[in-house]
Design a protein around this motif. Structure first.
Motif, PDB file in Angstrom:
ATOM      1  N   ASP A  10      35.041  34.467  35.650  1.00 44.91           N
ATOM      2  CA  ASP A  10      33.584  34.453  35.529  1.00 44.91           C
ATOM      3  C   ASP A  10      33.147  33.551  34.373  1.00 44.91           C
ATOM      4  OD1 ASP A  10      34.793  36.252  33.827  1.00 44.91           O
ATOM      5  OD2 ASP A  10      33.637  37.985  34.476  1.00 44.91           O
ATOM      6  N   ASN A  11      34.119  33.003  33.652  1.00 39.89           N
ATOM      7  CA  ASN A  11      33.800  31.965  32.662  1.00 39.89           C
ATOM      8  C   ASN A  11      33.743  30.575  33.288  1.00 39.89           C
ATOM      9  OD1 ASN A  11      33.552  33.463  30.273  1.00 39.89           O
ATOM     10  ND2 ASN A  11      35.774  33.549  30.018  1.00 39.89           N
ATOM     11  N   HIS A  12      34.233  30.444  34.518  1.00 41.19           N
ATOM     12  CA  HIS A  12      34.218  29.115  35.143  1.00 41.19           C
ATOM     13  C   HIS A  12      32.817  28.746  35.627  1.00 41.19           C
ATOM     14  CE1 HIS A  12      38.799  28.768  36.189  1.00 41.19           C
ATOM     15  NE2 HIS A  12      38.579  29.185  34.957  1.00 41.19           N
ATOM     16  N   GLY A  63      33.047  36.337  22.771  1.00 44.56           N
ATOM     17  CA  GLY A  63      33.586  37.688  22.869  1.00 44.56           C
ATOM     18  C   GLY A  63      34.647  37.995  21.840  1.00 44.56           C
ATOM     19  N   THR A  64      35.494  37.018  21.541  1.00 40.73           N
ATOM     20  CA  THR A  64      36.525  37.252  20.531  1.00 40.73           C
ATOM     21  C   THR A  64      35.864  37.516  19.178  1.00 40.73           C
ATOM     22  OG1 THR A  64      38.063  35.844  21.754  1.00 40.73           O
ATOM     23  CG2 THR A  64      38.560  36.230  19.428  1.00 40.73           C
ATOM     24  N   GLY A  65      34.833  36.734  18.867  1.00 47.79           N
ATOM     25  CA  GLY A  65      34.099  36.933  17.609  1.00 47.79           C
ATOM     26  C   GLY A  65      33.450  38.300  17.563  1.00 47.79           C
ATOM     27  N   ALA A  87      44.767  45.079  26.868  1.00 46.91           N
ATOM     28  CA  ALA A  87      43.471  44.785  26.235  1.00 46.91           C
ATOM     29  C   ALA A  87      43.382  43.319  25.817  1.00 46.91           C
ATOM     30  CB  ALA A  87      43.268  45.673  25.010  1.00 46.91           C
ATOM     31  N   HIS A  88      42.211  42.757  26.013  1.00 43.23           N
ATOM     32  CA  HIS A  88      41.995  41.355  25.641  1.00 43.23           C
ATOM     33  C   HIS A  88      42.318  41.123  24.174  1.00 43.23           C
ATOM     34  CE1 HIS A  88      39.747  37.541  25.156  1.00 43.23           C
ATOM     35  NE2 HIS A  88      39.976  37.386  26.434  1.00 43.23           N
ATOM     36  N   ILE A  89      41.994  42.094  23.307  1.00 45.34           N
ATOM     37  CA  ILE A  89      42.281  41.919  21.873  1.00 45.34           C
ATOM     38  C   ILE A  89      43.781  41.774  21.636  1.00 45.34           C
ATOM     39  CG2 ILE A  89      40.213  43.024  20.917  1.00 45.34           C
ATOM     40  CD1 ILE A  89      41.850  45.595  20.544  1.00 45.34           C
ATOM     41  N   ASP A  92      44.856  38.112  24.522  1.00 43.13           N
ATOM     42  CA  ASP A  92      44.150  36.841  24.734  1.00 43.13           C
ATOM     43  C   ASP A  92      43.352  36.348  23.543  1.00 43.13           C
ATOM     44  OD1 ASP A  92      44.246  35.554  27.483  1.00 43.13           O
ATOM     45  OD2 ASP A  92      44.107  37.663  28.010  1.00 43.13           O
ATOM     46  N   GLU A  93      43.606  36.866  22.357  1.00 42.27           N
ATOM     47  CA  GLU A  93      42.767  36.445  21.241  1.00 42.27           C
ATOM     48  C   GLU A  93      43.593  35.808  20.125  1.00 42.27           C
ATOM     49  OE1 GLU A  93      39.865  39.555  20.395  1.00 42.27           O
ATOM     50  OE2 GLU A  93      39.149  39.426  22.465  1.00 42.27           O
ATOM     51  N   CYS A  94      44.767  35.310  20.490  1.00 44.67           N
ATOM     52  CA  CYS A  94      45.595  34.557  19.556  1.00 44.67           C
ATOM     53  C   CYS A  94      45.832  35.337  18.255  1.00 44.67           C
ATOM     54  CB  CYS A  94      44.937  33.200  19.259  1.00 44.67           C
ATOM     55  SG  CYS A  94      46.033  32.039  18.436  1.00 44.67           S
ATOM     56  N   THR A 144      37.545  47.097  32.489  1.00 39.79           N
ATOM     57  CA  THR A 144      38.821  46.716  31.891  1.00 39.79           C
ATOM     58  C   THR A 144      39.245  45.322  32.344  1.00 39.79           C
ATOM     59  OG1 THR A 144      40.268  47.445  33.677  1.00 39.79           O
ATOM     60  CG2 THR A 144      39.541  49.144  32.104  1.00 39.79           C
ATOM     61  N   GLU A 145      40.269  44.838  31.707  1.00 44.45           N
ATOM     62  CA  GLU A 145      40.825  43.531  32.033  1.00 44.45           C
ATOM     63  C   GLU A 145      41.439  43.532  33.424  1.00 44.45           C
ATOM     64  OE1 GLU A 145      41.103  45.216  29.301  1.00 44.45           O
ATOM     65  OE2 GLU A 145      40.403  43.919  27.698  1.00 44.45           O
ATOM     66  N   LEU A 146      41.634  44.712  34.010  1.00 44.04           N
ATOM     67  CA  LEU A 146      42.237  44.813  35.341  1.00 44.04           C
ATOM     68  C   LEU A 146      41.192  45.112  36.416  1.00 44.04           C
ATOM     69  CD1 LEU A 146      45.535  46.685  34.384  1.00 44.04           C
ATOM     70  CD2 LEU A 146      45.100  44.232  34.518  1.00 44.04           C
ATOM     71  N   LEU A 171      34.277  49.714  21.792  1.00 43.03           N
ATOM     72  CA  LEU A 171      34.276  49.380  23.223  1.00 43.03           C
ATOM     73  C   LEU A 171      34.025  47.881  23.403  1.00 43.03           C
ATOM     74  CD1 LEU A 171      32.716  51.477  26.054  1.00 43.03           C
ATOM     75  CD2 LEU A 171      32.312  49.023  25.955  1.00 43.03           C
ATOM     76  N   ASP A 172      34.994  47.220  24.026  1.00 44.43           N
ATOM     77  CA  ASP A 172      34.860  45.798  24.359  1.00 44.43           C
ATOM     78  C   ASP A 172      34.083  45.700  25.663  1.00 44.43           C
ATOM     79  OD1 ASP A 172      35.162  43.226  25.367  1.00 44.43           O
ATOM     80  OD2 ASP A 172      37.271  43.047  24.804  1.00 44.43           O
ATOM     81  N   GLY A 173      32.828  45.300  25.541  1.00 43.67           N
ATOM     82  CA  GLY A 173      31.952  45.246  26.710  1.00 43.67           C
ATOM     83  C   GLY A 173      31.671  43.826  27.157  1.00 43.67           C
ATOM     84  N   ALA A 174      32.680  42.975  27.099  1.00 41.21           N
ATOM     85  CA  ALA A 174      32.477  41.606  27.598  1.00 41.21           C
ATOM     86  C   ALA A 174      31.962  41.646  29.039  1.00 41.21           C
ATOM     87  CB  ALA A 174      33.783  40.814  27.522  1.00 41.21           C
ATOM     88  N   ARG A 175      32.400  42.675  29.789  1.00 42.54           N
ATOM     89  CA  ARG A 175      31.897  42.877  31.158  1.00 42.54           C
ATOM     90  C   ARG A 175      31.265  44.260  31.289  1.00 42.54           C
ATOM     91  NH1 ARG A 175      36.880  40.449  31.902  1.00 42.54           N
ATOM     92  NH2 ARG A 175      36.699  38.249  32.454  1.00 42.54           N
ATOM     93  N   LEU A 176      30.512  44.642  30.294  1.00 39.13           N
ATOM     94  CA  LEU A 176      29.828  45.941  30.333  1.00 39.13           C
ATOM     95  C   LEU A 176      28.853  46.001  31.511  1.00 39.13           C
ATOM     96  CD1 LEU A 176      29.669  48.552  28.672  1.00 39.13           C
ATOM     97  CD2 LEU A 176      27.710  47.593  27.479  1.00 39.13           C
ATOM     98  N   THR A 202      27.901  36.126  28.256  1.00 40.84           N
ATOM     99  CA  THR A 202      28.465  34.856  28.710  1.00 40.84           C
ATOM    100  C   THR A 202      29.001  34.927  30.141  1.00 40.84           C
ATOM    101  OG1 THR A 202      29.083  34.498  26.417  1.00 40.84           O
ATOM    102  CG2 THR A 202      30.018  32.990  28.041  1.00 40.84           C
ATOM    103  N   LYS A 203      29.707  36.003  30.454  1.00 45.54           N
ATOM    104  CA  LYS A 203      30.296  36.103  31.795  1.00 45.54           C
ATOM    105  C   LYS A 203      29.260  36.506  32.839  1.00 45.54           C
ATOM    106  CE  LYS A 203      34.499  37.715  29.542  1.00 45.54           C
ATOM    107  NZ  LYS A 203      35.096  36.428  29.272  1.00 45.54           N
ATOM    108  N   ASN A 204      28.056  36.762  32.373  1.00 46.65           N
ATOM    109  CA  ASN A 204      27.015  37.323  33.238  1.00 46.65           C
ATOM    110  C   ASN A 204      25.809  36.386  33.356  1.00 46.65           C
ATOM    111  OD1 ASN A 204      25.794  39.401  34.776  1.00 46.65           O
ATOM    112  ND2 ASN A 204      24.854  40.287  32.960  1.00 46.65           N
TER     113      ASN A 204
HETATM  114  C1  LIG Z   1      37.615  41.900  28.178  1.00 42.82           C
HETATM  115  C2  LIG Z   1      37.287  40.655  27.389  1.00 42.82           C
HETATM  116  N1  LIG Z   1      36.932  40.772  26.103  1.00 42.82           N
HETATM  117  C3  LIG Z   1      36.649  39.713  25.357  1.00 42.82           C
HETATM  118  C4  LIG Z   1      36.701  38.434  25.865  1.00 42.82           C
HETATM  119  C5  LIG Z   1      36.492  37.298  24.899  1.00 42.82           C
HETATM  120  O1  LIG Z   1      35.593  36.389  25.207  1.00 42.82           O
HETATM  121  P1  LIG Z   1      35.606  34.894  24.601  1.00 42.82           P
HETATM  122  O2  LIG Z   1      36.475  34.114  25.500  1.00 42.82           O
HETATM  123  O3  LIG Z   1      34.167  34.555  24.676  1.00 42.82           O
HETATM  124  O4  LIG Z   1      36.098  34.931  23.205  1.00 42.82           O
HETATM  125  C6  LIG Z   1      37.066  38.241  27.208  1.00 42.82           C
HETATM  126  C7  LIG Z   1      37.130  36.876  27.788  1.00 42.82           C
HETATM  127  O5  LIG Z   1      37.676  36.625  28.820  1.00 42.82           O
HETATM  128  C8  LIG Z   1      37.384  39.391  27.985  1.00 42.82           C
HETATM  129  O6  LIG Z   1      37.795  39.266  29.253  1.00 42.82           O
END
Ligand SMILES: Cc1ncc(COP(=O)(O)O)c(C=O)c1O
Length: 343
Positions: A10-12, A63-65, A87-89, A92-94, A144-146, A171-176, A202-204
């Motif tokens: 959904d970022n594409h 979202g990472t920020g 979890a994305h944290i 996927d957040e290096c 969730t990421e799944l 709560l990580d609500g990137a897709r709340l 962003t994803k919305n």
């Molecule tokens: C569940 C979740 N949290 C946080 C983020 C982080 O978003 P960003 O890529 O804007 O840092 C993402 C991005 O894919 C995500 O899927």
């Protein structure tokens, strides 16, 4: 890129036209910087009221920020975060939470990406022992990421357990929005289960707008300083606020998410009967995870954009967005079905 609709993320997808219009409208003359403008004032008040968040809403860029800021608000220096391994944290957040907050992630393999009080309890063994990083926060993602969602009852159980165990809930609500659309509840009901949460734009349909929602007034005092230190206080904040303003107007955020979810449902239903395609998680938000034969994955990737989620298990992720059309889904489904039928 194939030129066809991407099912990669959904970022594409681009930005929603209403978001772009709102940015254009905000581009009228000068405005005070760093969030002291009228757009930010209006939308943060709206968010604060919508979430019933006494601590307020703070806009950030990604979202990472938002996750790093939220965790830094909740954690003391010796404390750890309990989270699902998926979890994305964690994935996927290096290492941003570890590096920037200085915390330790206590990861738990969690079926469907969801924690439970029992899984959390299993991480509390080192409490009171100064050789162990002390669990202070439980981080859940919703959705969730799944592509799954906690029910409100499941989240309340976690919240009750955490409150009784001196743990705070992040709560990580990137897709709340997708979770709310699935559960058909209010943002405030869901937020009541957390101490601090993020609300993804962003994803919305936004192009770089996330909000940190701080539920308790007692937690809010440090947030402006931490946000600045963490480079998330953008000077031209009015354009971030304008994006949220557009999403909040007449529930556009909810319509976008409901549409994305419906497209994922349509995709999952479309491949349900296909031989050699197995949907591996409940489809509750805007993602479909499916197992296919590796050669069929490779063949489909010639024509379509999507991620291989788990190469060894041959599981792929297909994501939909606010602008995925039924025709996009139907064309993809037809190709998946004919590819999978070729033995
Ligand atoms: C569940 C979740 N949290 C946080 C983020 C982080 O978003 P960003 O890529 O804007 O840092 C993402 C991005 O894919 C995500 O899927």
């Amino acid at each position: 890129m194939t030129g066809r609709k991407s099912f990669g993320s959904d970022n594409h997808t681009g930005a929603h036209p209403a978001v772009l219009r709102a940015i254009m409208e905000a581009n009228a003359g000068d405005a005070v910087a760093y969030g002291a403008d009228e757009w930010t004032g209006r939308v943060t008040t709206q968010l604060r009221e919508t979430f019933r968040a006494d601590g307020g809403a703070f806009l950030v860029l990604n979202g990472t920020g938002a996750n790093v800021l939220g965790l830094s608000v909740l954690l003391r220096r010796h404390e750890a975060v309990i989270c699902a391994a998926s979890a994305h944290i964690n994935t996927d957040e290096c290492g941003a939470p570890e590096r920037l907050v200085g915390t330790k992630l206590l990861t738990v393999p969690a079926p469907d990406g969801k924690l439970t009080p029992e899984l959390i309890a299993g991480q509390l063994g080192g409490r009171g022992d100064d050789h162990f990083s002390q669990p202070g926060v439980v981080a859940v993602s919703q959705s969730t990421e799944l592509g799954t969602c906690y029910t409100l009852a499941e989240l309340r159980k976690i919240a009750d357990f955490c409150r009784a165990s001196d743990l705070r809930v992040f709560l990580d609500g990137a897709r709340l929005a997708n979770a709310i659309a699935y559960l058909d509840c209010s943002l405030a009901e869901l937020a009541d289960c957390a101490d601090v949460l993020t609300f993804g734009g962003t994803k919305n349909g936004a192009l770089g707008a996330e909000a940190l929602i701080v539920m308790g007034a007692g937690l809010a005092a440090d947030v402006p300083y931490l946000r600045k230190q963490q480079t998330q206080l953008t000077s031209k904040m009015r354009f971030v606020a304008a994006q949220f303003g557009a999403l909040m107007r007449d529930g556009l955020w909810r319509d976008n998410a409901a549409h994305a979810n419906a497209m994922a449902r349509r995709l999952a239903d479309g491949v349900l009967e296909a031989d050699g395609v197995e949907v591996v998680y409940p489809v509750q938000a805007n993602a479909v995870f499916a197992r296919l034969r590796p050669r069929h994955v490779a063949a489909l990737q010639q024509r379509w954009t999507f991620h291989v989620w788990d190469e060894r298990a041959s599981v792929v992720r297909w994501m939909t967005a606010f602008d995925t059309s039924t025709a996009d889904v139907d064309a993809f489904v037809a190709d998946i079905r004919s590819t999978a039928a070729a033995r």
